[in-house]
Write a protein that holds these residues in place. Structure first.
Motif, mmCIF file in Angstrom:
data_model
loop_
_atom_site.group_PDB
_atom_site.id
_atom_site.type_symbol
_atom_site.label_atom_id
_atom_site.label_comp_id
_atom_site.label_asym_id
_atom_site.label_seq_id
_atom_site.Cartn_x
_atom_site.Cartn_y
_atom_site.Cartn_z
ATOM 1 N N PRO A 1 2.142 -0.379 -15.408
ATOM 2 C CA PRO A 1 3.210 -0.914 -14.558
ATOM 3 C C PRO A 1 2.722 -1.186 -13.137
ATOM 4 O O PRO A 1 1.887 -0.444 -12.603
ATOM 5 N N VAL A 2 3.248 -2.228 -12.551
ATOM 6 C CA VAL A 2 2.899 -2.561 -11.169
ATOM 7 C C VAL A 2 3.412 -1.497 -10.203
ATOM 8 O O VAL A 2 2.818 -1.280 -9.141
ATOM 9 N N ASP A 3 4.502 -0.806 -10.564
ATOM 10 C CA ASP A 3 5.036 0.215 -9.667
ATOM 11 C C ASP A 3 4.457 1.604 -9.946
ATOM 12 O O ASP A 3 5.057 2.616 -9.598
ATOM 13 N N ASP A 4 3.256 1.643 -10.534
ATOM 14 C CA ASP A 4 2.534 2.901 -10.669
ATOM 15 C C ASP A 4 2.379 3.524 -9.275
ATOM 16 O O ASP A 4 1.946 2.843 -8.335
ATOM 17 N N PRO A 5 2.726 4.802 -9.106
ATOM 18 C CA PRO A 5 2.682 5.414 -7.769
ATOM 19 C C PRO A 5 1.319 5.321 -7.089
ATOM 20 O O PRO A 5 1.241 5.151 -5.868
ATOM 21 N N GLY A 6 0.229 5.408 -7.881
ATOM 22 C CA GLY A 6 -1.092 5.301 -7.274
ATOM 23 C C GLY A 6 -1.343 3.944 -6.660
ATOM 24 O O GLY A 6 -1.979 3.838 -5.599
ATOM 25 N N LEU A 7 -0.836 2.894 -7.291
ATOM 26 C CA LEU A 7 -1.011 1.541 -6.760
ATOM 27 C C LEU A 7 -0.128 1.322 -5.536
ATOM 28 O O LEU A 7 -0.561 0.719 -4.547
ATOM 29 N N LEU A 8 1.106 1.798 -5.598
ATOM 30 C CA LEU A 8 1.996 1.683 -4.449
ATOM 31 C C LEU A 8 1.426 2.425 -3.242
ATOM 32 O O LEU A 8 1.526 1.958 -2.102
ATOM 33 N N LEU A 9 0.825 3.586 -3.500
ATOM 34 C CA LEU A 9 0.257 4.367 -2.400
ATOM 35 C C LEU A 9 -0.922 3.642 -1.773
ATOM 36 O O LEU A 9 -1.077 3.639 -0.548
ATOM 37 N N ALA B 1 6.728 13.078 0.169
ATOM 38 C CA ALA B 1 5.920 14.287 0.281
ATOM 39 C C ALA B 1 4.469 14.043 -0.124
ATOM 40 O O ALA B 1 3.569 14.766 0.318
ATOM 41 N N GLY B 2 4.217 13.024 -0.934
ATOM 42 C CA GLY B 2 2.860 12.733 -1.386
ATOM 43 C C GLY B 2 2.160 11.654 -0.582
ATOM 44 O O GLY B 2 1.066 11.217 -0.959
ATOM 45 N N VAL B 3 2.765 11.232 0.519
ATOM 46 C CA VAL B 3 2.222 10.142 1.342
ATOM 47 C C VAL B 3 1.595 10.730 2.607
ATOM 48 O O VAL B 3 2.181 11.615 3.233
ATOM 49 N N PRO B 4 0.382 10.277 2.997
ATOM 50 C CA PRO B 4 -0.241 10.806 4.209
ATOM 51 C C PRO B 4 0.693 10.727 5.415
ATOM 52 O O PRO B 4 1.262 9.667 5.693
ATOM 53 N N GLY B 5 0.827 11.851 6.117
ATOM 54 C CA GLY B 5 1.723 11.917 7.264
ATOM 55 C C GLY B 5 1.020 12.082 8.584
ATOM 56 O O GLY B 5 1.662 12.196 9.627
ATOM 57 N N THR B 6 -0.317 12.080 8.567
ATOM 58 C CA THR B 6 -1.110 12.146 9.791
ATOM 59 C C THR B 6 -2.319 11.227 9.633
ATOM 60 O O THR B 6 -2.683 10.837 8.513
ATOM 61 N N SER B 7 -2.989 10.937 10.744
ATOM 62 C CA SER B 7 -4.205 10.118 10.683
ATOM 63 C C SER B 7 -5.290 10.818 9.874
ATOM 64 O O SER B 7 -6.046 10.166 9.136
#
Length: 308
Positions: A103-111, A156-162
């Motif tokens: 799927p195109v909306d695979d979380p790894g690809l979206l990330l 919660a799984g997305v980078p929140g700092t540099s």
């Protein structure tokens, strides 16, 4: 009288001030080059649309998404996110090596798409002369967990700092490659097809902007594309010169271009909410003291939000 809706970010955010800067367009093109190096992500785009025929529309749709989510009302931002999720949900792509359908909306690809954009936006604006402090850069990453949520990611799984963003790129780099699809994106961005009368303008305007966006890629991306990376000091000088020139264009003139997200936001919230990078300069100086607010020479983005 009820208070006007500031939207997802609001005038106090780093995002509000930063996204009004004209160098964001250069950053968006850098993001396209970066995103194309992920084999599964670029196949998701190329197998679900004719990139060469609709690249300009894609770029404008992405800019409209960023403008709506930054300066629009909360309702408008949520509606834009729902539209993107709806499109992604219906699409898939095939790995030509294994035959796997994914799927195109695979979380790894979206990330990957998200991080390539955020890295490009931060990298280009800082390196072009905006004195963004490290604390403000971290705040920008944290704020964009909201935009990640809109496209279907768990914040919660997305980078929140540099630092977390840099760690993400180190982790994903072994999976990147120059595929035939990436070569196609590279060829298009270097020399997009235009009507014959527009060829001189392509060389004069697009050629310079695209060259600068490509030059701003990290050295490992240059290596994957097979062309030597230009000297970092030269790229920094070019980015600063471009930033200085573009920022001479009055904001009131730039903001008149459709779809006028910033003008509508200021009309909704009042003249004191006009975005300006100088607001960031002042805040960084107050919070961090002399010498802490700075640009950068290193780094990990237009971008791909909707394959259709």
């Amino acid at each position: 009288m009820p208070q006007a809706d500031p939207g997802l970010f609001g005038p106090a955010s780093v995002t509000w001030q930063l996204h009004g800067d004209p160098m964001m367009w250069i950053a968006g093109v850098r993001a396209l080059w970066l995103q194309a190096l992920h084999p599964r992500a670029v196949r998701g785009v190329m197998q679900n649309s004719d990139f060469r025929e609709d690249a300009w529309g894609r770029l404008l749709r992405t800019a409209n998404f960023v403008g709506t989510t930054t300066y629009g009302t909360t309702e408008a931002a949520e509606r834009a996110g729902a539209a993107v999720r709806g499109i992604h949900r219906r699409l898939s792509a095939t790995d030509p090596g294994t035959g796997e359908r994914y799927p195109v909306d695979d979380p790894g690809l979206l990330l990957w798409v998200h991080c390539a954009e955020i890295d490009s936006y931060l990298h280009v604006v800082r390196r072009s002369g905006i004195r963004l402090s490290d604390a403000q850069a971290d705040a920008y990453c944290a704020e964009h967990r909201q935009s990640a949520r809109l496209v279907g990611l768990d914040p919660a799984g997305v980078p929140g700092t540099s630092g977390q963003l840099a760690a993400y790129f180190e982790k994903v780099r072994p999976h990147l490659a120059l595929t035939p699809e990436a070569r196609g994106v590279d060829a298009f961005l270097r020399r997009p097809p235009v009507p014959l009368p527009a060829v001189p303008a392509r060389a004069l305007v697009w050629g310079r902007a695209a060259s600068l966006a490509y030059a701003a890629l990290p050295p490992w991306a240059h290596q994957l594309y097979g062309r030597p990376a230009p000297p970092p000091a030269v790229v920094t000088r070019r980015l600063r010169a471009a930033g200085a020139a573009l920022r001479l264009i009055p904001a009131g003139v730039r903001w008149q271009l459709p779809p006028k997200h910033i003008l509508r936001a200021v009309a909704r919230l009042g003249p004191g909410t006009r975005p300006s990078v100088y607001n960031l300069h002042r805040r960084a100086a107050i919070l961090d003291g002399p010498g802490e607010a700075r640009g950068i020479d290193g780094g990990g983005g237009g971008g791909w939000r909707t394959p259709g």
